[in-house]
Design a protein around this motif. Structure first.
Motif, short mmCIF file in Angstrom:
data_model
loop_
_atom_site.label_atom_id
_atom_site.label_comp_id
_atom_site.label_asym_id
_atom_site.label_seq_id
_atom_site.Cartn_x
_atom_site.Cartn_y
_atom_site.Cartn_z
N PRO A 247 0.79 -1.24 0.00
CA PRO A 247 0.00 0.00 0.00
C PRO A 247 0.82 1.28 0.00
CG PRO A 247 -0.97 -1.59 1.50
CD PRO A 247 0.31 -2.19 1.00
N ASN A 248 1.91 1.33 0.76
CA ASN A 248 2.69 2.57 0.85
C ASN A 248 3.91 2.55 -0.05
OD1 ASN A 248 1.38 4.47 2.40
ND2 ASN A 248 2.03 3.56 4.34
N SER A 249 3.85 1.83 -1.14
CA SER A 249 5.01 1.76 -2.03
C SER A 249 5.29 3.10 -2.69
CB SER A 249 4.75 0.72 -3.13
OG SER A 249 5.71 0.83 -4.15
N PRO A 250 6.57 3.51 -2.69
CA PRO A 250 6.93 4.68 -3.50
C PRO A 250 6.80 4.34 -4.98
CG PRO A 250 8.87 3.78 -2.37
CD PRO A 250 7.72 2.90 -2.01
N SER B 256 -7.19 -7.02 7.80
CA SER B 256 -6.84 -5.80 8.52
C SER B 256 -8.02 -4.81 8.48
CB SER B 256 -5.54 -5.22 7.97
OG SER B 256 -4.51 -6.21 8.10
N THR B 257 -7.76 -3.55 8.12
CA THR B 257 -8.82 -2.52 8.21
C THR B 257 -10.06 -2.89 7.39
OG1 THR B 257 -7.27 -0.74 8.69
CG2 THR B 257 -9.36 -0.09 7.67
N ILE B 258 -11.20 -2.58 7.95
CA ILE B 258 -12.47 -2.86 7.28
C ILE B 258 -12.99 -1.58 6.61
CG2 ILE B 258 -14.89 -3.54 7.59
CD1 ILE B 258 -13.96 -5.05 10.13
N ARG C 96 -9.28 -5.60 4.53
CA ARG C 96 -8.29 -5.43 3.45
C ARG C 96 -6.88 -5.80 3.90
NH1 ARG C 96 -11.97 -2.93 -0.65
NH2 ARG C 96 -13.73 -2.46 0.71
N ILE C 97 -5.94 -5.62 2.99
CA ILE C 97 -4.52 -5.76 3.30
C ILE C 97 -4.04 -4.38 3.74
CG2 ILE C 97 -2.22 -6.21 2.37
CD1 ILE C 97 -3.52 -7.96 0.20
N GLY C 98 -3.54 -4.28 4.97
CA GLY C 98 -3.03 -2.99 5.46
C GLY C 98 -4.05 -2.24 6.30
N PHE C 99 -3.55 -1.20 6.96
CA PHE C 99 -4.39 -0.42 7.89
C PHE C 99 -4.52 1.02 7.41
CE2 PHE C 99 -2.39 -3.82 10.28
CZ PHE C 99 -3.46 -4.36 10.99
N TYR C 100 -5.68 1.61 7.65
CA TYR C 100 -5.81 3.05 7.42
C TYR C 100 -6.92 3.63 8.26
CZ TYR C 100 -9.58 2.63 3.75
OH TYR C 100 -10.71 2.37 3.04
N THR C 101 -6.80 4.95 8.45
CA THR C 101 -7.84 5.69 9.15
C THR C 101 -8.05 6.99 8.39
OG1 THR C 101 -6.20 6.80 10.53
CG2 THR C 101 -7.21 4.82 11.46
N GLY C 102 -9.18 7.63 8.62
CA GLY C 102 -9.46 8.96 8.07
C GLY C 102 -9.86 8.93 6.60
N GLY C 103 -9.89 10.13 6.01
CA GLY C 103 -10.23 10.26 4.59
C GLY C 103 -11.61 9.76 4.26
N HIS C 104 -12.54 9.81 5.23
CA HIS C 104 -13.85 9.20 4.99
C HIS C 104 -14.59 9.80 3.81
CE1 HIS C 104 -12.98 7.51 8.96
NE2 HIS C 104 -13.76 6.51 8.54
N ASP D 210 -7.94 -4.64 -2.95
CA ASP D 210 -7.84 -5.33 -1.66
C ASP D 210 -6.75 -4.73 -0.76
OD1 ASP D 210 -5.81 -6.29 -3.30
OD2 ASP D 210 -5.96 -8.35 -2.61
N ARG D 211 -6.05 -3.72 -1.27
CA ARG D 211 -5.05 -3.03 -0.43
C ARG D 211 -5.56 -1.65 -0.07
NH1 ARG D 211 -2.55 -6.52 -3.24
NH2 ARG D 211 -0.75 -7.65 -2.42
N VAL D 212 -5.26 -1.22 1.15
CA VAL D 212 -5.69 0.11 1.57
C VAL D 212 -4.88 1.16 0.82
CG1 VAL D 212 -6.37 -0.72 3.84
CG2 VAL D 212 -4.03 0.15 3.51
N PRO D 213 -5.40 2.40 0.68
CA PRO D 213 -6.71 2.89 1.08
C PRO D 213 -7.71 2.88 -0.08
CG PRO D 213 -5.32 4.76 0.50
CD PRO D 213 -4.52 3.50 0.20
N GLN D 214 -9.00 2.87 0.23
CA GLN D 214 -10.04 2.84 -0.81
C GLN D 214 -10.42 4.28 -1.20
OE1 GLN D 214 -9.79 0.17 1.42
NE2 GLN D 214 -9.12 -0.82 -0.45
N VAL D 215 -9.47 4.96 -1.82
CA VAL D 215 -9.73 6.33 -2.31
C VAL D 215 -9.21 6.41 -3.74
CG1 VAL D 215 -9.52 7.41 -0.02
CG2 VAL D 215 -7.47 7.17 -1.45
N TYR D 216 -9.70 7.43 -4.46
CA TYR D 216 -9.18 7.67 -5.81
C TYR D 216 -7.99 8.62 -5.74
CZ TYR D 216 -13.78 6.00 -7.42
OH TYR D 216 -14.90 5.26 -7.67
N VAL D 217 -7.21 8.62 -6.79
CA VAL D 217 -6.18 9.65 -6.95
C VAL D 217 -6.42 10.31 -8.30
CG1 VAL D 217 -3.71 10.06 -7.34
CG2 VAL D 217 -4.45 8.53 -5.50
#
Ligand code: NG6
Ligand code: CA
Length: 520
Positions: A103-106, A221-223, A229-237, A169-176
């Motif tokens: 998830p946090n790959s550069p 991990s985070t729901i 999913r794979i990985g954890f995240y918070t915020g950005g609701h 399946d990897r966090v986060p569930q947002v668009y870029v």
């Protein structure tokens, strides 16, 4: 040379330049280019490739009016390396860190790397990637989710992007969108990490009974949206998406892009998340096949292709647009969620006649659907030529008359003739296939022969079928694909010279650092 001959020569040359230039400017040789890449779609998953359990009418129409390849490949049997090599035209095994990106790959492809997008952009194309990225974002520290997500696609040749940044399946569930996460509320910043952010953070382990789709391995991990999913995240609701809406969003953004650039040549990389896990197609597709959500997601993918074709038709661009359909790796049934794919498979053969699938170098891992469509230019038919997604960089550059700098696209072959189905045009005489990142597991196909190489450490990657799970893995296996497309009979004892020949060719390819011809 007499003066009059010189004048004639100059006049002829300018006329030729003028003709070819004007042909390029207005003629059919600068078509719009749409590459649709499916995710985890197998050779046998479409009705035009023999599936009976479901119908894919739109992709079938593409195949019927275009060229359907029976020897079309992606270069790896997981997503990140195939996408890396599709964009850069270089085998992923040549570069460290090109395995499945976390998830946090550069950003995996360094800024200013020559890619299919930068080449086409230089040729005057407007370029966009819409959909799954999974090639990392940001500098060495990884993505700054609340700030500028840079470098990314825009730094390697895309004018614009609208992304699923990692995998669904990897966090986060947002668009870029370009360099930012749209709709992010600064009061609710997005945090993404590998560790549980607080003891009471709900996960697929602690809140398993609340999930709308249960996990089978990993993915706990985070729901979000009732799916862990794979990985954890918070915020950005405010910025989060619903899985069910992804396909509609890709289509909406693609139609916008095509409409905006209908007057100029464009390159659209339509990078579908379908049919990757968690398979959660829109409600209107759910329950529409007997294969469960895996089949329903194939219908959703087919719908997307139909929408793209309709848009191109509506704007009268069908004769000015080359569409390429492909997949990023072969199929997998249970990839970490209990979505019924295994139980409902019946006699559907996701990899068609081939053995293995995602994660393996058996044909099922990389021999995938591949279709080219260009009305008025491609004669409909079926082609047995060997072509690979890695070849699109050199082939499409050749189509638009853009030359590739010597240090770029090191393994991309110009197979334009074969991709357009031109008489006598040949595909590849050899192809290297890999599994995931730097395991060292490779296979080489030369004509009908295929040699697998399993360096000791990565032997577990042979585990594609239960019966092989505990089997001792030989370092080399040899198959004859003409007689044994299912790679059931290892014939290395019978044909030791052939195995040696392929082995030294493979060693040479790895050692030489490049295979693109026409280079010194
Ligand atoms: C694996 C995941 C799998 C999938 C894959 C990447 C587990 C147990 N498995 O590590 O679910 O996400 O990575 O798929 O977590 S790909 O198509 O993007 O390469
Ligand atoms: Ca994939």
């Amino acid at each position: 040379m007499t003066i009059s001959r010189a004048v004639l020569l100059v006049a002829t040359t300018s006329l030729l330049c003028l003709t070819s230039h004007s042909l390029f400017a207005i003629g059919p040789e600068r078509p719009n280019l749409i590459v649709v890449m499916a995710d985890d779609l197998g050779y046998g998953d479409l009705s035009c490739y023999g599936a009976h359990a479901l119908k894919t009418p739109n992709i079938d129409r593409l195949a019927e009016n275009g060229l359907r390849f029976t020897n079309g490949y992606c270069s790896a049997s997981t997503c990140t390396p195939t996408r890396y090599s599709f964009l850069t035209g270089t085998y992923a095994f040549r570069k460290k860190g090109t395995g499945i990106a976390p998830p946090n790959s550069p950003a995996i492809i360094p800024e200013r790397t020559e890619t299919i997008a930068s080449l086409l952009k230089r040729a005057g194309y407007r370029t966009a990637v819409i959909g799954k990225w999974h090639l990392g974002l940001g500098g060495p520290a990884g993505p700054d989710w609340n700030g500028e997500l840079k470098p990314g696609p825009l730094e390697i040749g895309f004018d614009t992007c609208f992304l699923l940044p990692t995998t669904n399946d990897r966090v986060p569930q947002v668009y870029v969108h370009d360099h930012r996460v749209p709709n992010l509320d600064p009061a609710d910043p997005l945090w993404v990490g590998n560790e549980k952010p607080s003891p009471d953070h709900p996960t697929g382990l602690t809140h398993r009974d609340t999930l709308k789709m249960d996990w089978s391995h990993g993915h706990n991990s985070t729901i979000h949206n009732g799916i862990s999913r794979i990985g954890f995240y918070t915020g950005g609701h405010a910025a989060r998406f619903r899985d069910e809406d992804l396909a509609d969003k890709w289509v909406e953004k693609s139609v916008e892009f095509i409409e905006q650039h209908q007057q100029e040549p464009f390159f659209l990389f339509f990078s579908s998340h379908d049919i990757h896990v968690p398979r959660m197609p829109h409600e209107r597709f759910q329950g529409k096949t007997k294969l469960g959500f895996r089949g329903d997601a194939i219908l959703e993918l087919d719908w997307c292709v139909g929408q793209l074709m309709e848009t191109v038709d509506r704007l009268k661009l069908t004769e000015k647009t080359l569409i390429v359909f492909c997949s990023d790796n072969g199929p997998v049934l249970d990839d970490g969620y209990k979505d019924g794919a295994l139980e409902k498979i019946g006699d559907h053969r996701a990899a068609g006649p081939f053995r293995g699938g995602k994660y393996s170098v058996y044909e099922g891992g990389t021999r995938t659907p591949m279709i080219t469509h260009w009305k008025g230019r491609i004669t409909p038919g079926v082609s047995d030529e060997v072509v690979c997604t890695i070849d699109l960089a050199a082939s499409l550059s050749a189509l638009v008359g853009e030359s590739i700098p010597p240090k770029a696209c090191l393994d991309s072959y110009n197979l334009l003739g074969a991709l357009l189905g031109e008489d006598g045009a040949r595909g590849r005489d050899h192809l290297v296939q890999q599994d995931n990142g730097n395991t060292g597991t490779l296979a080489i196909r030369v004509g009908d022969w295929k040699l697998h190489h399993y360096p000791r450490k990565s032997a577990r990657h042979l585990i594609v079928e239960k019966e092989l799970a505990n089997a001792k893995v030989p370092e080399f296996l040899l198959y004859n694909l003409a007689e044994d497309p299912g790679e059931k009979k290892n014939v290395i004892q019978e044909f030791p010279e052939i195995a040696e020949r392929l082995k030294s060719q493979l060693i040479g390819i790895v050692k030489d650092g490049r295979t693109r011809p026409g280079l010194n």
